[in-house]
Design a protein around this motif. Structure first.
Motif, PDB file in Angstrom:
ATOM      1  N   LYS A 129       0.850  -1.183   0.000  1.00 17.96           N
ATOM      2  CA  LYS A 129       0.000   0.000   0.000  1.00 17.96           C
ATOM      3  C   LYS A 129       0.894   1.243   0.000  1.00 17.96           C
ATOM      4  CE  LYS A 129      -3.604  -2.203   2.813  1.00 17.96           C
ATOM      5  NZ  LYS A 129      -4.338  -2.113   4.098  1.00 17.96           N
ATOM      6  N   PRO A 130       0.509   2.309  -0.683  1.00 18.77           N
ATOM      7  CA  PRO A 130      -0.653   2.418  -1.572  1.00 18.77           C
ATOM      8  C   PRO A 130      -0.385   1.666  -2.876  1.00 18.77           C
ATOM      9  CG  PRO A 130       0.636   4.430  -1.657  1.00 18.77           C
ATOM     10  CD  PRO A 130       1.276   3.565  -0.606  1.00 18.77           C
ATOM     11  N   TYR A 131      -1.364   0.951  -3.355  1.00 20.42           N
ATOM     12  CA  TYR A 131      -1.211   0.101  -4.534  1.00 20.42           C
ATOM     13  C   TYR A 131      -1.622   0.839  -5.800  1.00 20.42           C
ATOM     14  CZ  TYR A 131      -6.217  -0.302  -3.805  1.00 20.42           C
ATOM     15  OH  TYR A 131      -7.538  -0.018  -3.628  1.00 20.42           O
ATOM     16  N   ASN A 132      -1.127   0.341  -6.903  1.00 27.11           N
ATOM     17  CA  ASN A 132      -1.489   0.859  -8.221  1.00 27.11           C
ATOM     18  C   ASN A 132      -2.603  -0.016  -8.795  1.00 27.11           C
ATOM     19  OD1 ASN A 132      -1.040   0.408 -11.342  1.00 27.11           O
ATOM     20  ND2 ASN A 132      -0.277   2.466 -10.896  1.00 27.11           N
ATOM     21  N   ASN A 133      -3.670   0.611  -9.297  1.00 28.57           N
ATOM     22  CA  ASN A 133      -4.821  -0.143  -9.793  1.00 28.57           C
ATOM     23  C   ASN A 133      -4.455  -1.143 -10.879  1.00 28.57           C
ATOM     24  OD1 ASN A 133      -6.418   1.246  -8.029  1.00 28.57           O
ATOM     25  ND2 ASN A 133      -7.429   2.511  -9.572  1.00 28.57           N
ATOM     26  N   ASN A 134      -3.655  -0.697 -11.850  1.00 34.93           N
ATOM     27  CA  ASN A 134      -3.259  -1.598 -12.940  1.00 34.93           C
ATOM     28  C   ASN A 134      -2.416  -2.755 -12.423  1.00 34.93           C
ATOM     29  OD1 ASN A 134      -4.583  -0.078 -14.860  1.00 34.93           O
ATOM     30  ND2 ASN A 134      -2.781   1.113 -15.417  1.00 34.93           N
ATOM     31  N   GLN A 135      -1.553  -2.444 -11.451  1.00 30.84           N
ATOM     32  CA  GLN A 135      -0.716  -3.488 -10.855  1.00 30.84           C
ATOM     33  C   GLN A 135      -1.584  -4.529 -10.155  1.00 30.84           C
ATOM     34  OE1 GLN A 135       1.302  -2.422  -7.288  1.00 30.84           O
ATOM     35  NE2 GLN A 135       2.869  -3.999  -7.466  1.00 30.84           N
ATOM     36  N   LEU A 136      -2.599  -4.075  -9.440  1.00 29.99           N
ATOM     37  CA  LEU A 136      -3.482  -4.991  -8.724  1.00 29.99           C
ATOM     38  C   LEU A 136      -4.202  -5.917  -9.694  1.00 29.99           C
ATOM     39  CD1 LEU A 136      -4.850  -5.954  -6.128  1.00 29.99           C
ATOM     40  CD2 LEU A 136      -6.543  -4.135  -6.428  1.00 29.99           C
ATOM     41  N   ALA A 140      -3.353  -6.729 -12.821  1.00 30.62           N
ATOM     42  CA  ALA A 140      -2.408  -7.629 -13.484  1.00 30.62           C
ATOM     43  C   ALA A 140      -1.959  -8.737 -12.536  1.00 30.62           C
ATOM     44  CB  ALA A 140      -1.199  -6.842 -13.986  1.00 30.62           C
ATOM     45  N   THR A 141      -1.764  -8.385 -11.262  1.00 32.42           N
ATOM     46  CA  THR A 141      -1.318  -9.363 -10.275  1.00 32.42           C
ATOM     47  C   THR A 141      -2.378 -10.429 -10.045  1.00 32.42           C
ATOM     48  OG1 THR A 141       0.067  -7.734  -9.154  1.00 32.42           O
ATOM     49  CG2 THR A 141      -0.526  -9.683  -7.902  1.00 32.42           C
ATOM     50  N   ILE A 142      -3.632 -10.030  -9.995  1.00 28.47           N
ATOM     51  CA  ILE A 142      -4.729 -10.989  -9.826  1.00 28.47           C
ATOM     52  C   ILE A 142      -4.751 -11.971 -11.002  1.00 28.47           C
ATOM     53  CG2 ILE A 142      -7.245 -11.235  -9.866  1.00 28.47           C
ATOM     54  CD1 ILE A 142      -7.352  -8.597  -8.254  1.00 28.47           C
ATOM     55  N   ASN A 143      -4.660 -11.443 -12.215  1.00 27.98           N
ATOM     56  CA  ASN A 143      -4.655 -12.307 -13.398  1.00 27.98           C
ATOM     57  C   ASN A 143      -3.502 -13.296 -13.369  1.00 27.98           C
ATOM     58  OD1 ASN A 143      -6.954 -11.378 -14.771  1.00 27.98           O
ATOM     59  ND2 ASN A 143      -5.857  -9.630 -15.591  1.00 27.98           N
ATOM     60  N   LEU A 144      -2.324 -12.796 -13.010  1.00 27.31           N
ATOM     61  CA  LEU A 144      -1.136 -13.652 -12.969  1.00 27.31           C
ATOM     62  C   LEU A 144      -1.238 -14.697 -11.869  1.00 27.31           C
ATOM     63  CD1 LEU A 144       1.635 -11.018 -13.672  1.00 27.31           C
ATOM     64  CD2 LEU A 144       1.311 -13.123 -14.946  1.00 27.31           C
ATOM     65  N   ALA A 145      -1.766 -14.303 -10.722  1.00 26.86           N
ATOM     66  CA  ALA A 145      -1.902 -15.242  -9.604  1.00 26.86           C
ATOM     67  C   ALA A 145      -2.795 -16.411  -9.991  1.00 26.86           C
ATOM     68  CB  ALA A 145      -2.467 -14.516  -8.384  1.00 26.86           C
ATOM     69  N   GLU A 200       3.856  -5.959 -23.001  1.00 27.10           N
ATOM     70  CA  GLU A 200       3.408  -7.096 -23.805  1.00 27.10           C
ATOM     71  C   GLU A 200       3.090  -8.290 -22.913  1.00 27.10           C
ATOM     72  OE1 GLU A 200       5.775  -5.993 -27.962  1.00 27.10           O
ATOM     73  OE2 GLU A 200       6.644  -7.414 -26.528  1.00 27.10           O
ATOM     74  N   LYS A 201       3.857  -8.469 -21.843  1.00 30.04           N
ATOM     75  CA  LYS A 201       3.577  -9.556 -20.899  1.00 30.04           C
ATOM     76  C   LYS A 201       2.245  -9.319 -20.197  1.00 30.04           C
ATOM     77  CE  LYS A 201       8.436 -10.640 -19.967  1.00 30.04           C
ATOM     78  NZ  LYS A 201       9.523 -10.590 -18.963  1.00 30.04           N
ATOM     79  N   GLU A 202       1.978  -8.074 -19.830  1.00 20.96           N
ATOM     80  CA  GLU A 202       0.695  -7.748 -19.198  1.00 20.96           C
ATOM     81  C   GLU A 202      -0.471  -8.052 -20.137  1.00 20.96           C
ATOM     82  OE1 GLU A 202       1.744  -4.125 -16.086  1.00 20.96           O
ATOM     83  OE2 GLU A 202       1.097  -3.641 -18.110  1.00 20.96           O
ATOM     84  N   VAL A 203      -0.309  -7.649 -21.390  1.00 16.44           N
ATOM     85  CA  VAL A 203      -1.355  -7.903 -22.386  1.00 16.44           C
ATOM     86  C   VAL A 203      -1.545  -9.406 -22.575  1.00 16.44           C
ATOM     87  CG1 VAL A 203      -1.980  -7.677 -24.829  1.00 16.44           C
ATOM     88  CG2 VAL A 203      -1.039  -5.710 -23.596  1.00 16.44           C
ATOM     89  N   LEU A 239       5.928 -17.495 -16.424  1.00 11.59           N
ATOM     90  CA  LEU A 239       5.512 -16.093 -16.417  1.00 11.59           C
ATOM     91  C   LEU A 239       5.144 -15.734 -14.982  1.00 11.59           C
ATOM     92  CD1 LEU A 239       5.112 -13.624 -18.098  1.00 11.59           C
ATOM     93  CD2 LEU A 239       2.816 -14.391 -18.668  1.00 11.59           C
ATOM     94  N   PHE A 240       6.114 -15.179 -14.257  1.00 16.74           N
ATOM     95  CA  PHE A 240       5.937 -14.925 -12.843  1.00 16.74           C
ATOM     96  C   PHE A 240       5.144 -13.658 -12.583  1.00 16.74           C
ATOM     97  CE2 PHE A 240       9.967 -17.405 -12.801  1.00 16.74           C
ATOM     98  CZ  PHE A 240       9.467 -18.486 -12.113  1.00 16.74           C
ATOM     99  N   VAL A 241       4.669 -13.508 -11.376  1.00 11.36           N
ATOM    100  CA  VAL A 241       3.930 -12.336 -10.949  1.00 11.36           C
ATOM    101  C   VAL A 241       4.829 -11.115 -10.950  1.00 11.36           C
ATOM    102  CG1 VAL A 241       2.685 -11.301  -9.013  1.00 11.36           C
ATOM    103  CG2 VAL A 241       2.408 -13.727  -9.521  1.00 11.36           C
ATOM    104  N   PHE A 242       4.341 -10.014 -11.494  1.00 20.57           N
ATOM    105  CA  PHE A 242       5.094  -8.763 -11.484  1.00 20.57           C
ATOM    106  C   PHE A 242       5.188  -8.261 -10.064  1.00 20.57           C
ATOM    107  CE2 PHE A 242       2.912  -8.338 -15.757  1.00 20.57           C
ATOM    108  CZ  PHE A 242       3.990  -8.827 -16.445  1.00 20.57           C
ATOM    109  N   LYS A 243       6.344  -7.776  -9.688  1.00 17.16           N
ATOM    110  CA  LYS A 243       6.543  -7.221  -8.352  1.00 17.16           C
ATOM    111  C   LYS A 243       6.353  -5.719  -8.395  1.00 17.16           C
ATOM    112  CE  LYS A 243       7.517 -11.204  -6.485  1.00 17.16           C
ATOM    113  NZ  LYS A 243       6.616 -11.836  -5.564  1.00 17.16           N
TER     114      LYS A 243
END
Length: 204
Positions: A103-110, A112-117, A145-148, A200-204
């Motif tokens: 926290k504070p988190y970035n919306n896009n990061q959250l 993308a992280t959910i999708n990757l998890a 490109e990895k996020e997409v 394809l690991f979770v983005f940190k």
């Protein structure tokens, strides 16, 4: 649509996350403020993912709650925390979470992280083998490109990807074109199989 259990004792943060994840029918979010509420929801429902704050003002913190949950059912977990304390991380690692978000988190990061998890969890529990050659090909892709690719592989259409990553539809289509060319793949099915069989690991 995904179904997510959110364990968070700060009402404003919980409301923000619930509103964010409810947009564009991304997920249905059940919200619990403490251990008793979380356990009741977890026992009554089936979830794709649990998001839990580590530091809860309750008799049990997020790590203790997830430890109990893991004895009942294996499920991907994303931790929220305001601290990056080594002791906390060490305790949390024993529950094998898929990601930590500070926290504070970035919306896009959250998102993308959910999708990757979820993708990583499905990969570990499926029969799809990991292939070293596919993992090495990831180096050809940019972070965007990895996020997409991950978002695409989770079942999103172009418009949903654009809204989720806050980019234009045209940009998404260009990224998809570049990804297919770099990976020498042509169909969505091939892209999903590639994602599931690569590291394809979770983005940190």
């Amino acid at each position: 649509m995904l179904k997510i259990l959110l364990i968070e004792d700060e009402f404003i943060i919980a409301k923000d996350i619930k509103v964010l994840l409810s947009k564009n029918n991304f997920a249905i979010v059940d919200y619990a403020r403490n251990y008793n509420q979380a356990l009741d929801l977890f026992l009554k429902n089936t979830y794709n993912l649990v998001i839990s704050d580590i530091n809860l003002n309750d008799k049990k913190d997020g790590i203790e709650i997830i430890t109990e949950f893991s004895k009942l059912k294996k499920i991907p977990v994303v931790y929220l925390t305001a601290y990056s304390d080594t002791d906390i991380v060490t305790r949390a690692e024993k529950t094998m979470p898929f990601a930590y978000i500070l926290k504070p988190y970035n919306n896009n990061q959250l998102m993308a992280t959910i999708n990757l998890a979820i993708l990583n969890f499905n990969k570990q529990t499926s029969a799809i083998p990991k292939q070293a050659k596919n993992t090495s090909k990831l180096e050809l892709l940019t972070s965007r490109e990895k996020e997409v690719l991950v978002t695409l592989s989770s079942g999103k259409i172009t418009k949903e990807i654009a809204e989720e990553l806050n980019i234009s539809v045209h940009t998404v289509e260009q990224h998809k074109k570049n990804i297919k060319k770099k990976l020498n793949l042509t169909t969505i099915g091939e892209l999903i199989k590639f994602t599931m069989s690569s590291e394809l690991f979770v983005f940190k």
